[in-house]
Scaffold this motif. Structure first.
Motif, PDB file in Angstrom:
ATOM      1  N   LYS A 137       4.894 -37.947 -10.757  1.00 41.37           N
ATOM      2  CA  LYS A 137       5.131 -39.174  -9.998  1.00 41.37           C
ATOM      3  C   LYS A 137       4.024 -40.211 -10.174  1.00 41.37           C
ATOM      4  CE  LYS A 137       8.117 -36.952  -6.523  1.00 41.37           C
ATOM      5  NZ  LYS A 137       8.386 -35.693  -7.211  1.00 41.37           N
ATOM      6  N   ASP A 138       2.776 -39.773 -10.375  1.00 39.65           N
ATOM      7  CA  ASP A 138       1.702 -40.760 -10.569  1.00 39.65           C
ATOM      8  C   ASP A 138       1.815 -41.424 -11.943  1.00 39.65           C
ATOM      9  OD1 ASP A 138       1.034 -38.303 -11.703  1.00 39.65           O
ATOM     10  OD2 ASP A 138      -1.101 -38.429 -11.221  1.00 39.65           O
ATOM     11  N   LYS A 139       2.152 -40.630 -12.959  1.00 43.32           N
ATOM     12  CA  LYS A 139       2.312 -41.211 -14.300  1.00 43.32           C
ATOM     13  C   LYS A 139       3.489 -42.185 -14.304  1.00 43.32           C
ATOM     14  CE  LYS A 139       0.493 -37.490 -17.279  1.00 43.32           C
ATOM     15  NZ  LYS A 139      -0.873 -37.831 -17.161  1.00 43.32           N
ATOM     16  N   PHE A 140       4.551 -41.829 -13.588  1.00 44.38           N
ATOM     17  CA  PHE A 140       5.703 -42.735 -13.552  1.00 44.38           C
ATOM     18  C   PHE A 140       5.339 -44.042 -12.855  1.00 44.38           C
ATOM     19  CE2 PHE A 140       9.667 -44.400 -11.639  1.00 44.38           C
ATOM     20  CZ  PHE A 140      10.285 -44.746 -12.840  1.00 44.38           C
ATOM     21  N   LYS A 141       4.538 -43.955 -11.814  1.00 42.12           N
ATOM     22  CA  LYS A 141       4.141 -45.176 -11.093  1.00 42.12           C
ATOM     23  C   LYS A 141       3.313 -46.098 -11.995  1.00 42.12           C
ATOM     24  CE  LYS A 141       6.048 -44.668  -7.082  1.00 42.12           C
ATOM     25  NZ  LYS A 141       7.098 -45.588  -6.632  1.00 42.12           N
ATOM     26  N   VAL A 142       2.427 -45.505 -12.786  1.00 41.93           N
ATOM     27  CA  VAL A 142       1.625 -46.310 -13.720  1.00 41.93           C
ATOM     28  C   VAL A 142       2.567 -47.030 -14.691  1.00 41.93           C
ATOM     29  CG1 VAL A 142      -0.094 -46.208 -15.589  1.00 41.93           C
ATOM     30  CG2 VAL A 142      -0.375 -44.769 -13.540  1.00 41.93           C
ATOM     31  N   PHE A 143       3.506 -46.266 -15.230  1.00 44.00           N
ATOM     32  CA  PHE A 143       4.476 -46.813 -16.185  1.00 44.00           C
ATOM     33  C   PHE A 143       5.335 -47.904 -15.528  1.00 44.00           C
ATOM     34  CE2 PHE A 143       8.803 -46.623 -17.922  1.00 44.00           C
ATOM     35  CZ  PHE A 143       8.554 -46.886 -19.263  1.00 44.00           C
ATOM     36  N   ALA A 144       5.822 -47.601 -14.302  1.00 42.18           N
ATOM     37  CA  ALA A 144       6.715 -48.541 -13.605  1.00 42.18           C
ATOM     38  C   ALA A 144       5.991 -49.851 -13.304  1.00 42.18           C
ATOM     39  CB  ALA A 144       7.223 -47.901 -12.312  1.00 42.18           C
ATOM     40  N   GLN A 145       4.757 -49.730 -12.916  1.00 41.37           N
ATOM     41  CA  GLN A 145       3.972 -50.926 -12.589  1.00 41.37           C
ATOM     42  C   GLN A 145       3.764 -51.782 -13.842  1.00 41.37           C
ATOM     43  OE1 GLN A 145       1.447 -49.996  -9.353  1.00 41.37           O
ATOM     44  NE2 GLN A 145      -0.226 -51.174 -10.217  1.00 41.37           N
ATOM     45  N   LYS A 146       3.420 -51.096 -14.925  1.00 41.65           N
ATOM     46  CA  LYS A 146       3.156 -51.812 -16.181  1.00 41.65           C
ATOM     47  C   LYS A 146       4.403 -52.566 -16.657  1.00 41.65           C
ATOM     48  CE  LYS A 146       1.554 -50.995 -20.864  1.00 41.65           C
ATOM     49  NZ  LYS A 146       1.427 -49.949 -21.874  1.00 41.65           N
ATOM     50  N   ILE A 167      14.043 -47.568  -7.236  1.00 40.06           N
ATOM     51  CA  ILE A 167      14.045 -46.246  -7.880  1.00 40.06           C
ATOM     52  C   ILE A 167      13.009 -45.362  -7.198  1.00 40.06           C
ATOM     53  CG2 ILE A 167      13.573 -44.973 -10.018  1.00 40.06           C
ATOM     54  CD1 ILE A 167      14.567 -47.422 -11.557  1.00 40.06           C
ATOM     55  N   ILE A 168      13.454 -44.224  -6.680  1.00 37.85           N
ATOM     56  CA  ILE A 168      12.529 -43.279  -6.043  1.00 37.85           C
ATOM     57  C   ILE A 168      11.967 -42.323  -7.090  1.00 37.85           C
ATOM     58  CG2 ILE A 168      12.339 -41.403  -4.343  1.00 37.85           C
ATOM     59  CD1 ILE A 168      12.505 -44.216  -3.108  1.00 37.85           C
ATOM     60  N   GLU A 169      12.849 -41.721  -7.894  1.00 40.32           N
ATOM     61  CA  GLU A 169      12.326 -40.912  -9.006  1.00 40.32           C
ATOM     62  C   GLU A 169      13.374 -40.711 -10.084  1.00 40.32           C
ATOM     63  OE1 GLU A 169      11.229 -36.886  -8.290  1.00 40.32           O
ATOM     64  OE2 GLU A 169      12.995 -36.438  -7.107  1.00 40.32           O
ATOM     65  N   PRO A 170      12.902 -40.675 -11.340  1.00 37.43           N
ATOM     66  CA  PRO A 170      13.826 -40.383 -12.437  1.00 37.43           C
ATOM     67  C   PRO A 170      13.797 -38.890 -12.783  1.00 37.43           C
ATOM     68  CG  PRO A 170      11.764 -41.201 -13.334  1.00 37.43           C
ATOM     69  CD  PRO A 170      11.573 -41.053 -11.841  1.00 37.43           C
ATOM     70  N   MET A 171      14.816 -38.419 -13.470  1.00 31.29           N
ATOM     71  CA  MET A 171      14.866 -37.025 -13.919  1.00 31.29           C
ATOM     72  C   MET A 171      15.679 -36.922 -15.194  1.00 31.29           C
ATOM     73  SD  MET A 171      15.706 -34.688 -10.671  1.00 31.29           S
ATOM     74  CE  MET A 171      15.696 -35.852  -9.357  1.00 31.29           C
ATOM     75  N   ASP A 212      11.689 -29.778 -12.671  1.00 29.40           N
ATOM     76  CA  ASP A 212      10.813 -30.643 -13.473  1.00 29.40           C
ATOM     77  C   ASP A 212       9.825 -29.852 -14.330  1.00 29.40           C
ATOM     78  OD1 ASP A 212      12.162 -32.649 -12.214  1.00 29.40           O
ATOM     79  OD2 ASP A 212      10.488 -33.312 -10.964  1.00 29.40           O
ATOM     80  N   PHE A 213       9.320 -28.727 -13.800  1.00 34.70           N
ATOM     81  CA  PHE A 213       8.401 -27.913 -14.615  1.00 34.70           C
ATOM     82  C   PHE A 213       9.106 -27.438 -15.883  1.00 34.70           C
ATOM     83  CE2 PHE A 213       6.279 -27.317 -10.452  1.00 34.70           C
ATOM     84  CZ  PHE A 213       4.975 -27.635 -10.822  1.00 34.70           C
ATOM     85  N   GLY A 214      10.381 -27.098 -15.730  1.00 37.26           N
ATOM     86  CA  GLY A 214      11.163 -26.625 -16.874  1.00 37.26           C
ATOM     87  C   GLY A 214      11.381 -27.729 -17.905  1.00 37.26           C
ATOM     88  N   VAL A 215      11.604 -28.948 -17.446  1.00 34.85           N
ATOM     89  CA  VAL A 215      11.802 -30.076 -18.371  1.00 34.85           C
ATOM     90  C   VAL A 215      10.524 -30.273 -19.199  1.00 34.85           C
ATOM     91  CG1 VAL A 215      12.234 -32.562 -18.540  1.00 34.85           C
ATOM     92  CG2 VAL A 215      13.385 -31.226 -16.785  1.00 34.85           C
ATOM     93  N   ILE A 216       9.396 -30.161 -18.526  1.00 38.27           N
ATOM     94  CA  ILE A 216       8.110 -30.376 -19.195  1.00 38.27           C
ATOM     95  C   ILE A 216       7.828 -29.243 -20.195  1.00 38.27           C
ATOM     96  CG2 ILE A 216       5.606 -30.453 -18.765  1.00 38.27           C
ATOM     97  CD1 ILE A 216       6.396 -31.946 -16.067  1.00 38.27           C
ATOM     98  N   ALA A 246       7.963 -36.688 -21.209  1.00 42.33           N
ATOM     99  CA  ALA A 246       8.412 -35.790 -20.125  1.00 42.33           C
ATOM    100  C   ALA A 246       7.423 -35.870 -18.965  1.00 42.33           C
ATOM    101  CB  ALA A 246       8.551 -34.365 -20.637  1.00 42.33           C
ATOM    102  N   LEU A 247       6.142 -35.939 -19.287  1.00 37.88           N
ATOM    103  CA  LEU A 247       5.135 -36.062 -18.223  1.00 37.88           C
ATOM    104  C   LEU A 247       5.252 -37.422 -17.539  1.00 37.88           C
ATOM    105  CD1 LEU A 247       1.957 -34.486 -19.883  1.00 37.88           C
ATOM    106  CD2 LEU A 247       3.400 -33.471 -18.106  1.00 37.88           C
ATOM    107  N   THR A 248       5.433 -38.476 -18.302  1.00 39.47           N
ATOM    108  CA  THR A 248       5.551 -39.823 -17.718  1.00 39.47           C
ATOM    109  C   THR A 248       6.711 -39.886 -16.725  1.00 39.47           C
ATOM    110  OG1 THR A 248       4.651 -40.825 -19.703  1.00 39.47           O
ATOM    111  CG2 THR A 248       5.956 -42.269 -18.280  1.00 39.47           C
ATOM    112  N   LEU A 249       7.812 -39.246 -17.062  1.00 40.21           N
ATOM    113  CA  LEU A 249       8.994 -39.350 -16.201  1.00 40.21           C
ATOM    114  C   LEU A 249       9.007 -38.352 -15.052  1.00 40.21           C
ATOM    115  CD1 LEU A 249      11.716 -39.988 -18.942  1.00 40.21           C
ATOM    116  CD2 LEU A 249      10.668 -41.654 -17.409  1.00 40.21           C
TER     117      LEU A 249
END
Ligand SMILES: Nc1ncnc2c1ncn2[C@@H]1O[C@H](COP(=O)(O)OP(=O)(O)O)[C@@H](O)[C@H]1O
Ligand SMILES: [Mg+2]
Length: 393
Positions: free
Chosen positions: A104-113, A267-271, A74-78, A98-101
């Motif tokens: 994990k906290d940014k993804f949760k904010v996005f997923a909730q929204k 969904i547990i996590e996207p990549m 994930d660090f490499g993707v970012i 890339a940060l949103t996905l």
């Protein structure tokens, strides 16, 4: 011929590097370690830490590259998204996406929204507030995770407040940016679905079951296709295309890990990257096309018009990481003949005398299997799990 920078050269990037070389490109590899398996396949290797995005940008500028490939991390993707955005290179999501996905906290904010189907979660940047939540508001069991790491590092399950406090401390300690998420523990079975996005639509799907024997938070065996591909496919493709549309995602691999409970895939996590353990060997065998080749084309911004249409899962394949049961010097790996006959490929990091420092994480190699039925696959991969042995000195 293009000049392409790839952000690591471990065994997990070997298929991508080979695809780039077969396409005739000049490949510059980087990464924090020397002597990794992919180093011999690149044209030039420059040692550098791929998680340092400014260093990657400087490397890209100094070498006047035409394209950048993320590595299997994930660090490499970012970092790759950051460099691509700064230099106007193709094939990557925006740095923000890339940060949103991948955080994990940014993804949760996005997923909730956007009402995505993912376990309910809370997130913290302050350890005191996290502990307070564990003491007053938690509904156990929960899973505690650092937001920015991979491979289950720093992840724990907590069934009560003292366990949650310990889990919070260890997640905070290991997170580089010192953020954690705590989410509902989803009972049920674990799976993954790898898809390939073209114009924000899913063009191919590969699914698998995931099993962990030694370390509950690190996947050790994948069997393909997943038990529930038919139930999960439509739902997850819908979720993935929704994410792609909202974020205006670029073409290429979009992978999700999911847990199935009461026929609902959470969904547990996207990549957005190739997967570890040379996933491409098994996924390409299952689907009949080379996933890494098309990911390489996506990173180069080349046409994907030759992407195969309507591919299906065909047959039963699996892979297994070889892990030892303790730290120490490895003497040998025993694979019984009746199991060996199902192995169609292998990639061994192991050599006699190799030392294991972190047996919960270290891989000695990966074996790839092909079977004629799910029953045969489950019998060899799961029932006979203990028959493959790592002998220690
Ligand atoms: N909400 C959850 N419920 C049950 N198990 C979970 C949950 N979240 C994570 N896990 C387990 O922990 C593992 C690691 O978590 P994950 O979010 O995938 O982080 P990492 O980036 O370290 O792989 C997962 O593969 C899964 O087995
Ligand atoms: Mg994971």
């Amino acid at each position: 011929m293009k000049k392409v920078l790839i952000l690591n050269v471990s065994h997990s990037e070997v298929l991508l590097i080979k695809a780039l070389k077969e396409m005739g490109h000049y490949v510059i590899g980087t990464g924090g370690l020397t002597g990794q398996p992919g180093e011999k396949f690149v044209d030039t290797f420059i040692q550098a830490d791929y998680s340092d995005k400014e260093k990657m940008l400087k490397l890209a500028v100094d070498n006047n590259i035409d394209a950048i490939c993320a590595n299997c991390n994930d660090f490499g993707v970012i970092s790759a998204a950051y460099v691509a955005e700064k230099l106007g290179l193709p094939g990557h999501d925006t740095y923000e996406n890339a940060l949103t996905l991948h955080h994990k906290d940014k993804f949760k904010v996005f997923a909730q929204k956007h009402n995505l189907c993912t376990p309910k979660a809370v997130w913290f940047e302050d350890i005191k507030k996290a502990k307070q939540w564990a003491e007053t508001s938690a509904n156990f069991p929960v899973i505690v995770k650092p937001v920015d790491l991979t491979g289950g590092k720093g992840v724990s399950r907590a069934d009560n407040t003292p366990e949650a406090i310990a889990a919070i401390e260890s997640a905070f300690k290991i997170s580089r940016i010192k953020h954690i998420v705590i989410e509902d523990f989803i009972d049920g079975t674990q799976h993954a679905m790898c898809t390939f996005l073209i114009n924000k639509k899913v063009a191919a799907v590969c699914s698998n079951n995931e099993y962990s024997f030694k370390n509950p938070f690190k996947v050790e065996i994948d069997t393909y296709p997943s038990d529930n591909e038919d139930i999960a496919r439509d739902f997850l493709v819908g979720q993935i295309e929704k994410i792609a549309e909202i974020l205006n995602l670029k073409d290429g691999i979009f992978h999700v890990q999911y847990r199935m409970k009461n026929s609902t895939p959470y969904i547990i996590e996207p990549m957005r990257r190739v997967l570890g353990n040379l996933y491409g060997i098994t996924s390409s065998k299952l689907n009949g096309f080379n996933w890494d080749y098309f990911q390489a084309k996506a990173y180069l911004g080349e046409s994907l018009d030759d992407f195969p249409k309507n591919t299906k899962s065909n047959g039963f394949v699996a892979h297994r990481s070889i892990m030892s049961k303790k730290n120490g010097i490895v003497e040998n790996i025993l694979i019984p003949k009746e199991i060996e006959k199902y192995v169609f490929d292998r990639f061994m990091m192991y050599h006699s005398g190799i030392e294991i420092h972190n047996y919960m994480n270290d891989n000695l190699g990966v074996l790839f299997f092909k079977f004629s039925s799910r029953e045969e696959m489950n019998h060899i991969m799961l029932d006979q799990y203990d028959d493959i042995q790592v002998i220690m000195k």
